[in-house]
Design a protein around this motif. Structure first.
Motif, PDB file in Angstrom:
ATOM      1  N   TYR A  61       0.478  -1.370  -0.483  1.00 53.06           N
ATOM      2  CA  TYR A  61       0.251  -0.035  -0.026  1.00 53.06           C
ATOM      3  C   TYR A  61       0.805   1.473   0.117  1.00 53.06           C
ATOM      4  N   HIS A  62       2.013   1.116   0.494  1.00 53.73           N
ATOM      5  CA  HIS A  62       2.778   2.439   0.825  1.00 53.73           C
ATOM      6  C   HIS A  62       3.755   2.603  -0.943  1.00 53.73           C
ATOM      7  N   LYS A  63       3.636   1.203  -1.879  1.00 55.66           N
ATOM      8  CA  LYS A  63       4.692   1.903  -2.925  1.00 55.66           C
ATOM      9  C   LYS A  63       5.570   1.426  -3.076  1.00 55.66           C
ATOM     10  N   PRO A  64       5.608   0.721  -2.575  1.00 56.86           N
ATOM     11  CA  PRO A  64       7.080   0.395  -3.051  1.00 56.86           C
ATOM     12  C   PRO A  64       7.692   0.742  -4.291  1.00 56.86           C
ATOM     13  N   LYS A  65       9.606   1.391  -3.527  1.00 59.60           N
ATOM     14  CA  LYS A  65      10.239   1.245  -5.809  1.00 59.60           C
ATOM     15  C   LYS A  65      10.980   1.124  -5.429  1.00 59.60           C
ATOM     16  N   ASP A  66      11.904  -0.167  -4.592  1.00 59.66           N
ATOM     17  CA  ASP A  66      12.988  -0.779  -4.862  1.00 59.66           C
ATOM     18  C   ASP A  66      13.358  -1.658  -3.251  1.00 59.66           C
ATOM     19  N   ILE A  82      11.042  -2.337   0.412  1.00 61.43           N
ATOM     20  CA  ILE A  82      10.259  -3.655   1.222  1.00 61.43           C
ATOM     21  C   ILE A  82      11.394  -3.545   2.534  1.00 61.43           C
ATOM     22  N   ILE A  83      12.638  -3.661   2.508  1.00 64.69           N
ATOM     23  CA  ILE A  83      12.964  -3.840   4.133  1.00 64.69           C
ATOM     24  C   ILE A  83      12.606  -2.843   5.059  1.00 64.69           C
ATOM     25  N   ASN A  84      13.089  -1.465   3.991  1.00 68.23           N
ATOM     26  CA  ASN A  84      12.547  -0.403   5.498  1.00 68.23           C
ATOM     27  C   ASN A  84      11.157  -1.235   5.855  1.00 68.23           C
ATOM     28  N   PHE A  85      10.180  -1.508   5.311  1.00 67.91           N
ATOM     29  CA  PHE A  85       8.502  -1.597   5.239  1.00 67.91           C
ATOM     30  C   PHE A  85       9.238  -3.287   6.419  1.00 67.91           C
ATOM     31  N   VAL A  86       9.360  -3.797   6.617  1.00 66.59           N
ATOM     32  CA  VAL A  86       9.421  -5.091   7.390  1.00 66.59           C
ATOM     33  C   VAL A  86      10.000  -4.355   8.820  1.00 66.59           C
ATOM     34  N   VAL A  87      11.513  -3.799   8.540  1.00 67.08           N
ATOM     35  CA  VAL A  87      12.465  -3.171   9.368  1.00 67.08           C
ATOM     36  C   VAL A  87      11.725  -2.156  10.309  1.00 67.08           C
ATOM     37  N   GLY A  88      10.648  -1.128   9.825  1.00 69.84           N
ATOM     38  CA  GLY A  88       9.771  -0.313  10.559  1.00 69.84           C
ATOM     39  C   GLY A  88       8.994  -0.870  11.330  1.00 69.84           C
ATOM     40  N   ARG A  89       8.006  -1.845  11.023  1.00 70.41           N
ATOM     41  CA  ARG A  89       7.415  -2.454  11.599  1.00 70.41           C
ATOM     42  C   ARG A  89       7.628  -3.274  13.090  1.00 70.41           C
ATOM     43  N   ILE A  90       8.718  -4.053  12.806  1.00 64.60           N
ATOM     44  CA  ILE A  90       9.525  -4.151  14.119  1.00 64.60           C
ATOM     45  C   ILE A  90      10.059  -3.429  14.806  1.00 64.60           C
ATOM     46  N   LEU A  91      10.807  -1.825  14.521  1.00 66.82           N
ATOM     47  CA  LEU A  91      10.520  -0.795  15.172  1.00 66.82           C
ATOM     48  C   LEU A  91       9.539  -0.320  15.948  1.00 66.82           C
ATOM     49  N   LEU A 113      10.443   4.811   8.541  1.00 71.52           N
ATOM     50  CA  LEU A 113      10.927   3.904   7.406  1.00 71.52           C
ATOM     51  C   LEU A 113      10.180   3.459   6.674  1.00 71.52           C
ATOM     52  N   TYR A 114       8.622   3.645   7.012  1.00 69.32           N
ATOM     53  CA  TYR A 114       7.894   3.180   5.801  1.00 69.32           C
ATOM     54  C   TYR A 114       7.071   4.861   6.334  1.00 69.32           C
ATOM     55  N   ARG A 131       2.724   4.767   6.777  1.00 68.54           N
ATOM     56  CA  ARG A 131       2.190   4.246   7.362  1.00 68.54           C
ATOM     57  C   ARG A 131       0.785   3.997   6.554  1.00 68.54           C
ATOM     58  N   TRP A 132      -0.877   3.262   6.961  1.00 77.38           N
ATOM     59  CA  TRP A 132      -1.359   3.543   5.744  1.00 77.38           C
ATOM     60  C   TRP A 132      -2.492   4.631   6.093  1.00 77.38           C
ATOM     61  N   ARG A 133      -3.032   5.366   5.513  1.00 75.95           N
ATOM     62  CA  ARG A 133      -4.069   6.324   4.904  1.00 75.95           C
ATOM     63  C   ARG A 133      -3.025   7.585   5.204  1.00 75.95           C
ATOM     64  N   CYS A 134      -2.194   7.644   5.624  1.00 77.91           N
ATOM     65  CA  CYS A 134      -1.102   8.809   6.970  1.00 77.91           C
ATOM     66  C   CYS A 134      -0.209   9.280   5.863  1.00 77.91           C
TER      67      CYS A 134
END
Length: 182
Positions: free
Chosen positions: A149-154, A158-167, A176-177, A179-182
């Motif tokens: 949903y955040h329209k990753p470009k590279d 994708i890595i930043n999304f996963v790591v951001g969710r862990i943080l 890092l990413y 957030r939904w509708r933010c």
């Protein structure tokens, strides 16, 4: 905040690298790297595992005399990323034959935050049963499944999304990413 990161011999060490680079700015960081992970780091990242020494205390996976091997050593959270199915099984069954698994055992028995990032697919019934068992014990099971949903470009997005969710799970603010509708 004191955080421990365990890196096992599963594909996906790029997630560990990014997580460690982000955490080291914000927490007291301890790192454990399995023997198999050392080979995977070389293969996938083309760096030596000693690269991680600059980010925190680095412990040998066989070092049961490490301060991390005792429940009296306080840490706030433990993330195993990537978590091989071998390691996940050992944690689920209390088979503490390495420091990585021993620290997970401590996290469970001391009711500390334990996040496991299993990197395998597809999952078989044994994998799923072990994950359910660990989830029922309080562990957070977080396969690195990216959102789009955040329209990753590279790949970095994708890595930043996963790591951001862990943080986020650790309560550590990050950008890092998107957030939904933010």
């Amino acid at each position: 905040m004191k955080v421990v990161v365990g890196i096992t011999g599963a594909s996906g060490v790029v997630y560990s690298k990014k997580l460690i680079e982000e955490l080291y700015k914000k927490v007291d960081l301890n790192i454990i790297i399995s023997e198999a992970a050392k080979d995977i780091i070389k293969e996938e990242l083309n760096i030596d595992y000693n690269y991680f020494k600059k980010f925190g205390s680095l412990y040998d996976n066989k070092d049961f005399f490490s301060p991390l091997a005792s429940g009296s050593n306080k840490f706030d959270a433990y993330i195993v990323i990537p978590c091989s199915m071998k390691t996940l099984s050992a944690i689920a069954n209390g088979y503490s034959s390495s420091l990585i698994v021993r620290v997970a055992d401590i996290a469970l028995k001391e009711r500390r935050k334990l996040i496991l990032v299993p990197r395998e697919m597809p999952f078989n019934s044994i994998h799923l049963e072990n994950m359910l068992k660990l989830s029922n014990l309080g562990a957070i099971i977080m396969p690195p499944c990216p959102a789009f949903y955040h329209k990753p470009k590279d790949i970095e997005d994708i890595i930043n999304f996963v790591v951001g969710r862990i943080l986020d799970l650790l309560g550590i603010k990050n950008n890092l990413y998107r957030r939904w509708r933010c």
